[in-house]
Design an enzyme around this catalytic site. Structure first.
Site, PDB file in Angstrom:
ATOM      1  N   GLU A 135       0.829  -1.216   0.000  1.00  0.00           N
ATOM      2  CA  GLU A 135       0.000   0.000   0.000  1.00  0.00           C
ATOM      3  C   GLU A 135       0.863   1.266   0.000  1.00  0.00           C
ATOM      4  O   GLU A 135       0.514   2.266  -0.636  1.00  0.00           O
ATOM      5  CB  GLU A 135      -0.942  -0.006   1.206  1.00  0.00           C
ATOM      6  CG  GLU A 135      -1.940  -1.149   1.234  1.00  0.00           C
ATOM      7  CD  GLU A 135      -2.819  -1.209  -0.011  1.00  0.00           C
ATOM      8  OE1 GLU A 135      -3.085  -0.142  -0.603  1.00  0.00           O
ATOM      9  OE2 GLU A 135      -3.223  -2.317  -0.399  1.00  0.00           O
ATOM     10  N   ASP A 203       3.758  -4.558  -5.881  1.00  0.00           N
ATOM     11  CA  ASP A 203       4.412  -5.743  -5.304  1.00  0.00           C
ATOM     12  C   ASP A 203       5.928  -5.624  -5.414  1.00  0.00           C
ATOM     13  O   ASP A 203       6.657  -5.882  -4.438  1.00  0.00           O
ATOM     14  CB  ASP A 203       3.960  -7.011  -6.029  1.00  0.00           C
ATOM     15  CG  ASP A 203       2.536  -7.413  -5.710  1.00  0.00           C
ATOM     16  OD1 ASP A 203       1.972  -6.879  -4.740  1.00  0.00           O
ATOM     17  OD2 ASP A 203       1.988  -8.261  -6.437  1.00  0.00           O
TER      18      ASP A 203
END
Length: 484
Positions: A135, A203
């Site tokens: 995030e 990611d």
């Protein structure tokens, strides 16, 4: 210390002004260019304005957990990751939302929200950190702003409408996806593909942040892979999988990237296990018997690294159920073993206050503050204990300083309002309650309370001048909020 909840309907606040666009973005392979990709649409300053506004809406519309211990833990963990992240352009703020669904989302201005349900599924701190690192990457790479730029090219909707429905899509994916279908011209499949490439970017950058921060990089593919397996055939996947799709290609890619790092053994985090136990005991919506059964089943696994945290969780359940002797039997040995542990001090204080041992609680907290002066959790506990002992003037002294240093913490304003009411200072009570309302974006009510406070005090006094100045500030904030 127990804290106040904050609940309402998000739709009432997002409403008609939130009727267009998607939670989507795309991948750029040239990382140095990422930070400037959205500059023509949304400046960093404007992102922070939107983030502040949305944070106020979240406080009013979602059950934000204001537990001082859990807030301290999640902020410490988040900022450990931010300290090792790249392209950080805004301050970061991490919040917990009481919701057993698995979800996390980032929004403008460096705000990252974590559902308490993640603690129920993340088996260790590295797994939780992997979600947070992902995030954080969404924020540092400005995925929301880049999505705004892309959507503005495809849709005639205004930027404000695009941002409104995007925020709705992030916080309430089912409602947001419905808004996307109703208001955008781009195909749903195109939106999903765009999001998937964006997720891979988050990611990749998140794994690098994990490695620099000393966490197990294998935690990300392991956690995401477990989620994908668990919900592969679910008719209603968790919200996190609606906004963060987990196709096999993404999991394979994260495994490949994690494998490029040397193996790194990470020990058990006692603070994570304590935070997890606290959430299960107080924020998982479990009845006492069900919570105790969960802790007992976990204790039977005989993991010595978790035993203290599990007994701590059981003690919390006993405290909340009024079974104080059973709580003492578990908590006293923990406190004797680790007398400076704030999780234990907090709970021992709760136990003392329930039994009206006020002096014992106050002396314990004052002693701890000698070792950790100005520590937020301890100061809030001390202010609360002083109020319980009807020593409100001392509590006000602590809280006046605390709210000055921590104006965005509702706990300080809530306690200050109570203390001012107890000593009969109606104007100061109104002012504290007005600040609570302002934190939730309830500008009109906040302004009216300050007007009442100004009318109560002596004309032309310093207090009246201070209240009137704050009224002007709130009116300006209301206008900015409305303009957004």
């Amino acid at each position: 210390m127990r804290v106040l909840p904050a609940c309402a309907l998000i739709g009432a606040l997002l409403g008609a002004g939130s009727a267009a666009a998607a939670n989507t973005s795309h991948d750029f392979n040239q990382l140095p260019e990422i930070g400037t990709a959205a500059a023509s649409t949304l400046s960093i300053e404007k992102e922070m304005e939107y983030g502040d506004a949305y944070m106020r809406m979240l406080r009013a519309s979602m059950p934000v957990i204001s537990d001082p211990l859990l807030s301290e833990y999640i902020q410490d963990l988040g900022h450990r990751l931010v300290a090792n992240a790249s392209d950080v352009r805004t301050p970061f703020n991490f919040i917990l939302i009481q919701n057993r669904d698995i979800n996390a989302f980032a929004f403008f201005g460096g705000h990252v929200a974590i559902h308490s349900g993640l603690f129920l599924h993340a088996r260790n701190e590295s797994e939780l950190a992997s979600v947070m690192a992902h995030e954080i990457a969404h924020v540092t790479q400005r995925h929301l702003a880049r999505s705004m730029e892309e959507q503005a090219k495809k849709s005639p909707a205004t930027l404000a409408a695009l941002i409104g429905s995007m925020m709705l899509a992030i916080a309430a994916p089912e409602a947001g996806i419905a808004a996307i279908h109703a208001t955008t011209a781009a195909s749903a499949q195109g939106q999903i593909n765009y999001t998937r490439s964006n997720e891979k970017e988050a990611d990749r950058i998140g794994i690098a942040t994990l490695a620099k921060s000393g966490f197990d990089v294998q935690a990300m593919p392991r956690f995401f892979g477990r989620l994908a397996d668990q919900y592969r055939y679910a008719s209603k996947p968790p919200a996190m999988l609606l906004t963060h799709p987990l196709p096999e290609s993404r999991i394979t890619d994260s495994r490949s990237r994690a494998a490029q790092y040397a193996p790194h053994k990470v020990g058990t985090s006692a603070r994570y296990q304590l935070a997890r136990s606290r959430i299960i005991a107080r924020y998982a919506n479990l009845e006492s018997d069900a919570a105790l059964d969960w802790f007992d089943r976990e204790l039977k696994k005989n993991d010595p690294t978790r035993r203290d945290a599990l007994n701590y969780g059981k003690a919390l359940v006993y405290i909340d159920a009024g079974q104080y002797q059973k709580a003492h039997a578990l908590l006293d040995p923990l406190l004797a073993k680790d007398p400076t542990n704030r999780f234990y001090i907090d709970s021992a204080t709760d136990l003392d206050l329930h039994q009206k041992h006020y002096d014992k609680a106050i002396n314990r907290l004052k002693s701890a503050l000698k070792s950790y002066p100005n520590q937020n959790v301890l100061n809030l506990n001390l202010a609360n204990a002083l109020q319980e002992a009807n020593r409100n003037s001392e509590s006000i002294s602590i809280l006046t300083r605390y709210t000055y240093d921590n104006p965005d913490d509702p706990n300080g304003w809530h306690l200050l309002a109570q203390a001012q009411a107890a000593v009969g200072r109606r104007d100061a009570e109104l002012a504290a309650r007005a600040e609570l309302l302002a934190l939730r974006g309830a500008w009109e009510k906040a302004i009216q309370m300050y007007i009442q406070a100004s009318q109560i005090v002596e004309v032309n006094s310093l207090d009246q001048a201070r209240y009137d100045a704050r009224i002007d500030q709130l009116r300006l904030a209301r206008q900015r909020f409305s303009n957004l």
